[in-house]
Design a protein around this motif. Structure first.
Motif, PDB file in Angstrom:
ATOM      1  N   ALA A 281     -36.973  22.842  11.854  1.00 45.44           N
ATOM      2  CA  ALA A 281     -37.921  22.722  10.754  1.00 45.44           C
ATOM      3  C   ALA A 281     -38.725  21.432  10.854  1.00 45.44           C
ATOM      4  CB  ALA A 281     -37.173  22.772   9.428  1.00 45.44           C
ATOM      5  N   ALA A 282     -40.008  21.538  10.581  1.00 45.96           N
ATOM      6  CA  ALA A 282     -40.871  20.356  10.538  1.00 45.96           C
ATOM      7  C   ALA A 282     -40.742  19.694   9.171  1.00 45.96           C
ATOM      8  CB  ALA A 282     -42.320  20.747  10.797  1.00 45.96           C
ATOM      9  N   ALA A 283     -40.667  18.357   9.171  1.00 45.52           N
ATOM     10  CA  ALA A 283     -40.526  17.604   7.922  1.00 45.52           C
ATOM     11  C   ALA A 283     -41.871  17.512   7.213  1.00 45.52           C
ATOM     12  CB  ALA A 283     -39.988  16.210   8.217  1.00 45.52           C
ATOM     13  N   GLY A 320     -53.041  19.924   6.002  1.00 46.59           N
ATOM     14  CA  GLY A 320     -52.583  19.381   4.740  1.00 46.59           C
ATOM     15  C   GLY A 320     -51.130  18.960   4.802  1.00 46.59           C
ATOM     16  N   ALA A 321     -50.416  19.143   3.685  1.00 49.32           N
ATOM     17  CA  ALA A 321     -49.013  18.705   3.622  1.00 49.32           C
ATOM     18  C   ALA A 321     -48.167  19.732   2.880  1.00 49.32           C
ATOM     19  CB  ALA A 321     -48.935  17.345   2.925  1.00 49.32           C
ATOM     20  N   PRO A 322     -47.941  20.914   3.452  1.00 56.59           N
ATOM     21  CA  PRO A 322     -47.130  21.931   2.769  1.00 56.59           C
ATOM     22  C   PRO A 322     -45.678  21.489   2.644  1.00 56.59           C
ATOM     23  CG  PRO A 322     -47.536  22.574   5.045  1.00 56.59           C
ATOM     24  CD  PRO A 322     -48.364  21.342   4.792  1.00 56.59           C
ATOM     25  N   ASP A 323     -45.046  21.842   1.537  1.00 57.96           N
ATOM     26  CA  ASP A 323     -43.646  21.477   1.307  1.00 57.96           C
ATOM     27  C   ASP A 323     -42.961  22.636   0.568  1.00 57.96           C
ATOM     28  OD1 ASP A 323     -41.250  20.292   0.950  1.00 57.96           O
ATOM     29  OD2 ASP A 323     -41.948  18.694  -0.384  1.00 57.96           O
ATOM     30  N   PRO A 324     -42.057  23.351   1.220  1.00 50.03           N
ATOM     31  CA  PRO A 324     -41.605  23.175   2.606  1.00 50.03           C
ATOM     32  C   PRO A 324     -42.636  23.687   3.602  1.00 50.03           C
ATOM     33  CG  PRO A 324     -40.565  25.100   1.642  1.00 50.03           C
ATOM     34  CD  PRO A 324     -41.328  24.442   0.532  1.00 50.03           C
ATOM     35  N   VAL A 325     -42.425  23.317   4.870  1.00 46.35           N
ATOM     36  CA  VAL A 325     -43.363  23.723   5.911  1.00 46.35           C
ATOM     37  C   VAL A 325     -43.042  25.157   6.336  1.00 46.35           C
ATOM     38  CG1 VAL A 325     -44.219  23.233   8.234  1.00 46.35           C
ATOM     39  CG2 VAL A 325     -43.579  21.342   6.715  1.00 46.35           C
ATOM     40  N   PRO A 326     -44.006  26.082   6.243  1.00 49.50           N
ATOM     41  CA  PRO A 326     -43.732  27.478   6.625  1.00 49.50           C
ATOM     42  C   PRO A 326     -43.499  27.610   8.130  1.00 49.50           C
ATOM     43  CG  PRO A 326     -45.757  27.276   5.315  1.00 49.50           C
ATOM     44  CD  PRO A 326     -45.375  25.895   5.751  1.00 49.50           C
TER      45      PRO A 326
END
Length: 497
Positions: A281-283, A320-326
């Motif tokens: 997973a990407a942080a 952008g900065a998705p959280d969590p990263v899909p």
């Protein structure tokens, strides 16, 4: 190719290309002569070698090897193996010889099986025996007899972690890898002007994401030792010097690269157009920092896939900065199904054949739903309205170590094989932002715990690859057990926390 019993020997014709390299084809258009059961990716490589004969196929430590020269080496390697060599064990490393062997095995009609020369001898021997290698390539590049076994008639055999303590051999067909490589060439936008860094271990399937789209698309594959020296300044200078356009990096390495770029103020060279990440997973924080970097028009592609589903199955450009990263959307060749508890099941023409010689393990993970065959990934996901999947955890105990899927039960099996260990529990822990393995061992009666962790670590290093050796080994008085006498993982973790 030798005709099988009951078949007529096919007639062959040879057409020389403009460099004088002979490309032998069948009159029925089935592909190059001598390619045995292969085709697809090998055909695409030979076509690229015909069209781009004078262009560099590989650049290794400052020297270029043209497509015509690489094809000639592949032909010579195949000739040295002979027709239909079965499974061929190759000591894969970061050099041109591994690429030559990969295509050469296919050209001879064999099945490629990389065996890391850095693994302990016991592990290498077990892998060769389990894969049924009829031929083993020595350090000098020469073939020698292997232990032998059934011929799976596949493109390659790769190993994943197995709960019994023995790695599971995944059999992947030529159809599967050809289907995926075609999708990845399009996904990555590979052209003959690209220069793709060879970064991944040659013993894991991620390397095929680098090698095969590049060398079937007329691009140049670049080997350079500065990619692995642990210095980000040298790494960045190398990217500029070699004019790298495409990077395929483990997510953990990319996390550290983002940190370096953020802290140092350095930037990726302008030649880089695409960065592909995957393996874990990407942080979200790293994605946010990346988005804030003055990186220019560099595309960041997050990817997901399993060895059993043949390389990448899902991808998404991150902005952008998705959280969590899909983890992304399914590629065009991929079928997906959400099973019980949201488990992601993957099907389609790129699905592996199964685990060689392991019918029970194959039946457990490769299942039929609605008349279609799927692989149970063990990953829980949620699906957004636009089809994008987001990871929501595991349904089992597997973890990713350095981007490599690890079943803790495999490590536990080796731990309890030590004469001083009565019981063991292995789990994933987060250390400095990375997942690491931690082991908890119960010594046998009368065994002193003094110095036991060091003895156990030495025991493991002689049997398993480095990523299966726990970073932390703790001696404990007891673990929790189920009514059947097995270690109760959940209760033991609660007891130890």
């Amino acid at each position: 190719m030798t005709a099988r019993p009951g078949e007529a020997e096919p007639a062959l014709s040879t057409r020389p290309d403009r460099t004088g390299l002979a490309m032998t084809t069948r009159p029925d258009g089935a592909g190059p002569a001598g390619c045995g059961r292969s085709g697809g990716v090998l055909d695409d490589f030979l076509s690229a070698a015909h069209v781009h004969a004078d262009r560099p196929a590989i650049r290794a430590e400052g020297a270029d090897l043209t497509y015509a020269e690489l094809a000639a080496r592949v032909t010579a390697f195949a000739a040295g193996l002979g027709a239909e060599p079965g499974v061929v064990g190759v000591p894969a490393g970061h050099h041109t010889g591994t690429v030559t062997a990969l295509f050469g095995v296919w050209a001879a009609g064999g099945t490629y099986c990389p065996i890391d020369p850095g693994f302990p001898e016991q592990r290498r021997t077990a892998m060769a025996r389990t894969a049924g290698c009829r031929v083993l390539i020595g350090a000098d590049g020469r073939p020698a007899p292997g232990p032998g076994g059934p011929d799976p008639e596949a493109a390659y055999v790769l190993f994943t972690s197995g709960s019994t303590g023995v790695p599971k051999p995944v059999v992947t067909s030529h159809r599967a890898i050809a289907t995926t490589v075609g999708s990845l060439r399009e996904l990555f936008g590979i052209t003959p002007h690209d220069r793709v860094l060879q970064f991944a271990s040659l013993n894991w399937d991620t390397c095929f994401e680098e090698i095969l789209p590049a060398l079937t698309g007329g691009a140049c594959l670049v080997f350079d030792a500065d990619a692995h020296r642990g210095s980000f300044p040298r790494f960045l200078r190398m990217l500029a010097r070699e004019r790298i356009t495409v990077l395929d990096l483990p997510t953990a390495f990319w996390h550290e690269l983002v940190g370096h770029l953020h802290e140092s103020g350095e930037a990726l060279p302008a030649c880089v157009r695409l960065v592909i990440i995957g393996g874990e997973a990407a942080a979200p924080g790293k994605v946010a920092r990346w988005s804030a970097l003055p990186a220019g028009p560099v595309q960041l592609l997050n990817t997901y896939g399993c060895t059993e589903t043949t390389l990448i199955t899902h991808a998404l450009e991150l902005t952008g900065a998705p959280d969590p990263v899909p983890i992304g959307r399914a590629l065009p060749h991929v079928a997906e199904h959400l099973g019980e508890g949201g488990e992601l099941l993957i099907g389609g023409p790129a699905l592996a054949d199964g685990y060689l010689g392991r019918p029970a393990a194959t039946a457990e993970r490769f299942v039929t739903v609605g008349g279609r065959r799927f692989f149970r990934t063990g990953d829980r996901v949620s699906r957004a309205a636009d089809g994008v999947l987001t990871h929501r955890g595991r349904i089992d105990h597997e973890v990713k170590i350095r981007g490599i899927r690890v079943d803790p039960a495999e490590v536990e099996a080796h731990l309890t094989g030590h004469p001083a260990v009565r019981a063991a529990l292995v789990t994933g822990v987060t250390v400095a932002g990375r997942t690491a393995l931690a082991a908890y061992v119960v010594p046998r009666a009368g065994t002193s715990g003094t110095g036991l962790p060091d003895r156990i670590a030495a025991h493991l290093r002689g049997r398993v690859p480095a990523h299966l050796v726990p970073s932390h080994i703790h001696v404990v008085a007891e673990l929790a057990y189920t009514a059947s006498g097995k270690v109760d993982r959940r209760a033991s973790k609660e007891m130890l926390s």
